[in-house]
Design a protein around this motif. Structure first.
Motif, PDB file in Angstrom:
ATOM      1  N   ALA A 188      29.101  31.602  21.770  1.00 40.12           N
ATOM      2  CA  ALA A 188      28.306  31.696  22.995  1.00 40.12           C
ATOM      3  C   ALA A 188      26.839  31.517  22.668  1.00 40.12           C
ATOM      4  O   ALA A 188      26.280  32.251  21.865  1.00 40.12           O
ATOM      5  CB  ALA A 188      28.538  33.051  23.663  1.00 40.12           C
ATOM      6  N   GLY A 189      26.217  30.532  23.299  1.00 39.16           N
ATOM      7  CA  GLY A 189      24.783  30.349  23.145  1.00 39.16           C
ATOM      8  C   GLY A 189      24.411  29.570  21.904  1.00 39.16           C
ATOM      9  O   GLY A 189      25.257  29.022  21.200  1.00 39.16           O
ATOM     10  N   ALA A 190      23.114  29.533  21.628  1.00 42.68           N
ATOM     11  CA  ALA A 190      22.620  28.729  20.509  1.00 42.68           C
ATOM     12  C   ALA A 190      21.320  29.300  19.986  1.00 42.68           C
ATOM     13  O   ALA A 190      20.501  29.839  20.738  1.00 42.68           O
ATOM     14  CB  ALA A 190      22.414  27.276  20.942  1.00 42.68           C
ATOM     15  N   THR A 191      21.155  29.181  18.683  1.00 44.51           N
ATOM     16  CA  THR A 191      19.867  29.445  18.027  1.00 44.51           C
ATOM     17  C   THR A 191      19.327  28.105  17.554  1.00 44.51           C
ATOM     18  O   THR A 191      19.949  27.445  16.716  1.00 44.51           O
ATOM     19  CB  THR A 191      20.032  30.399  16.836  1.00 44.51           C
ATOM     20  OG1 THR A 191      20.615  31.621  17.280  1.00 44.51           O
ATOM     21  CG2 THR A 191      18.679  30.678  16.195  1.00 44.51           C
ATOM     22  N   ARG A 223      18.951  36.040  22.376  1.00 47.26           N
ATOM     23  CA  ARG A 223      19.451  37.029  23.323  1.00 47.26           C
ATOM     24  C   ARG A 223      19.514  36.418  24.708  1.00 47.26           C
ATOM     25  O   ARG A 223      19.024  35.322  24.938  1.00 47.26           O
ATOM     26  CB  ARG A 223      18.573  38.270  23.345  1.00 47.26           C
ATOM     27  CG  ARG A 223      17.134  37.999  23.720  1.00 47.26           C
ATOM     28  CD  ARG A 223      16.315  39.269  23.756  1.00 47.26           C
ATOM     29  NE  ARG A 223      16.349  39.971  22.500  1.00 47.26           N
ATOM     30  CZ  ARG A 223      15.311  40.608  21.978  1.00 47.26           C
ATOM     31  NH1 ARG A 223      14.154  40.574  22.604  1.00 47.26           N
ATOM     32  NH2 ARG A 223      15.418  41.236  20.842  1.00 47.26           N
ATOM     33  N   LYS A 224      20.118  37.145  25.633  1.00 48.91           N
ATOM     34  CA  LYS A 224      20.121  36.737  27.024  1.00 48.91           C
ATOM     35  C   LYS A 224      18.944  37.391  27.740  1.00 48.91           C
ATOM     36  O   LYS A 224      18.354  38.339  27.262  1.00 48.91           O
ATOM     37  CB  LYS A 224      21.427  37.138  27.700  1.00 48.91           C
ATOM     38  CG  LYS A 224      22.662  36.423  27.188  1.00 48.91           C
ATOM     39  CD  LYS A 224      23.888  36.855  27.961  1.00 48.91           C
ATOM     40  CE  LYS A 224      25.148  36.144  27.472  1.00 48.91           C
ATOM     41  NZ  LYS A 224      26.355  36.565  28.236  1.00 48.91           N
ATOM     42  N   ILE A 270      20.070  32.423  23.966  1.00 48.10           N
ATOM     43  CA  ILE A 270      19.317  31.379  23.274  1.00 48.10           C
ATOM     44  C   ILE A 270      18.245  32.035  22.413  1.00 48.10           C
ATOM     45  O   ILE A 270      17.785  33.142  22.687  1.00 48.10           O
ATOM     46  CB  ILE A 270      18.653  30.379  24.256  1.00 48.10           C
ATOM     47  CG1 ILE A 270      17.858  31.130  25.335  1.00 48.10           C
ATOM     48  CG2 ILE A 270      19.675  29.459  24.884  1.00 48.10           C
ATOM     49  CD1 ILE A 270      17.096  30.212  26.278  1.00 48.10           C
ATOM     50  N   GLY A 271      17.869  31.324  21.357  1.00 50.91           N
ATOM     51  CA  GLY A 271      16.813  31.801  20.470  1.00 50.91           C
ATOM     52  C   GLY A 271      16.174  30.633  19.754  1.00 50.91           C
ATOM     53  O   GLY A 271      16.661  29.490  19.826  1.00 50.91           O
TER      54      GLY A 271
END
Length: 441
Positions: free
Chosen positions: A232-235, A324-325, A275-276
């Motif tokens: 879930a999400g991306a850095t 983080r969200k 995201i980060g």
């Protein structure tokens, strides 16, 4: 000081040779020099200036109006005053320029006691960045030009111009994490709510995985098998080390890398994912805070250099926006990208080692690079070996994808040898189509 030393020397010579007219002239000249010094100091100290800027956040192509009010708070009239409002010299000198300004840069005026004057300018911002408007450089002196005084006034204002955000076609970041060569024991990488099937018991399986009904039915111990958890999400890991991005700071490749990260981060944010951002660039706000903008100077030219010249961009600590969200998370990343400058200090593999603790395992690592070196590929390969899901985006306006991937270039082989997925971006259109297929498989 040269005038004073010369006058004193001639005075001593006149006294020794008993030249009365020369002695009298030197006394008069010393008096003029003393009065000039006194009045010049009084005039410059009684000047006050205040800056007003109507906007501190502008889109690319937008305009901000700035005006500076200069007031003579003393009891004496100032015979002449030069006011120069400064702008970042590097931004103006680049081809194409990052900004343009309309209005008078240099103003020459006479200022009576209690009176004020206003210097107005319109600044148009052509590219993303964090721009310093000001400070104001003041110069005055006596009517003979024998003694001049200088001063920095009207604290600068800073305008943030965020990068362009492009709409993407069909971004899908939710993808299964492959098991890989290393056995992962953390529950993070399995979803206990998604049952994939059952299998015979193996030594080391925890008791909470035993499927008691299947065990009772078959007479042999069986365990549940869960689906791998979804990433879930991306850095986003952006390489902004100057030698690694072709060209200098304003190069198209560097700006395209910023647009790529901003567009991808926006797409992930709209999906409601975390995201980060991690980068080895330098935050312009930190640079300005550390270096300051006011310093003593002996001439207006020296002041202009101090206020507008670029300094060395060495930085040994990554710029990090934690993954983080949150409703304002994308705003933080966009502001950081707007302020990001090139750095000569921390290379990509050093940045990954330094920021390893800031990169969570439950988000895809999207590395945006200008060039792929053996050290960069090895660092990314190590991340993948440790269980991170890694995708690389190579950004360069000078390199097009080769027509035959059967003979990939050297940088592509470095990534393929480590089973790292990658994309090539060389235009804004390529950014838009970057995720026509899922970026992570």
């Amino acid at each position: 000081m040269k005038w004073i030393l010369g006058t004193v020397g001639l005075l001593v010579l006149g006294l020794v040779l008993k030249l009365g007219l020369l002695v009298y002239a030197m006394y008069v000249l010393l008096g003029i020099l003393g009065l000039s010094r006194f009045f010049s100091r009084s005039w410059i100290n009684h000047l006050s200036a205040h800056r007003h800027c109507d906007r501190d956040h502008v889109e690319i192509g937008g305009t901000a109006a700035t005006e500076v009010e200069i007031r003579n708070d003393g009891r004496l009239s100032i015979p002449w005053l030069i006011a120069e409002d400064t702008l970042p010299r590097e931004a103006l000198a680049q081809i194409p320029p990052r900004l343009k300004a309309d209005g008078q840069r240099l103003t020459l005026a006479r200022l009576a006691p209690g009176k004020s004057m206003t210097v107005r300018r319109q600044v148009t911002f052509l590219r993303r960045g964090y721009y310093q408007l000001g400070p104001l450089l003041l110069e005055t002196g006596d009517v003979f030009g024998l003694h001049r005084r200088f001063r920095v006034a009207a604290e600068p204002r800073f305008v943030l111009v965020p990068p362009k955000v492009l709409p993407l076609q069909g971004y899908n970041l939710a993808s299964r994490r492959p098991i890989g060569e290393i056995r992962v024991v953390h529950r993070l990488f399995e979803d206990p709510t998604r049952l994939a099937g059952i299998r015979p018991y193996q030594p080391g399986d925890p008791l909470n995985r035993i499927h008691w009904r299947a065990t009772a039915r078959t007479g042999a111990i069986h365990c549940r098998v869960y689906e791998n958890s979804r990433v879930a999400g991306a850095t986003f890991v952006l390489d902004f080390h100057e030698p690694k991005i072709p060209g200098a700071g304003p190069s198209p490749s560097a700006e395209l890398a910023i647009v790529t990260v901003a567009s991808l981060a926006h797409a992930v944010f709209l999906l409601g994912q975390q995201i980060g951002l991690v980068s080895n660039g330098r935050d312009a706000a930190d640079r300005i805070r550390d270096e300051g903008w006011s310093a003593p100077f002996a001439s207006r030219g020296a002041a202009r250099t101090q206020a507008t010249a670029a300094t060395a961009n060495t930085r040994l600590q990554p710029v990090v926006v934690k993954t983080r969200k949150g409703e304002d998370q994308f705003g933080r990343i966009l502001e950081t990208l707007a302020r990001l400058e090139h750095s000569d200090g921390l290379e990509f593999h050093e940045m990954l080692e330094e920021a390893a603790g800031e990169i969570p395992r439950d988000a895809t690592v999207v590395a945006v690079l200008g060039r792929v070196t053996p050290a960069t590929a090895a660092a990314l390969g190590e991340l993948a070996r440790r269980g991170f899901l890694v995708t690389v985006i190579v950004v360069s306006v000078d390199v097009a994808p080769p027509p035959d991937w059967a003979q990939p270039p050297e940088w592509a082989r470095l990534l393929l040898e480590r089973n790292i997925d990658f994309r090539v971006v060389n235009t804004e259109e390529a950014v838009t189509n970057l995720c026509a297929e899922a970026i992570v498989k």
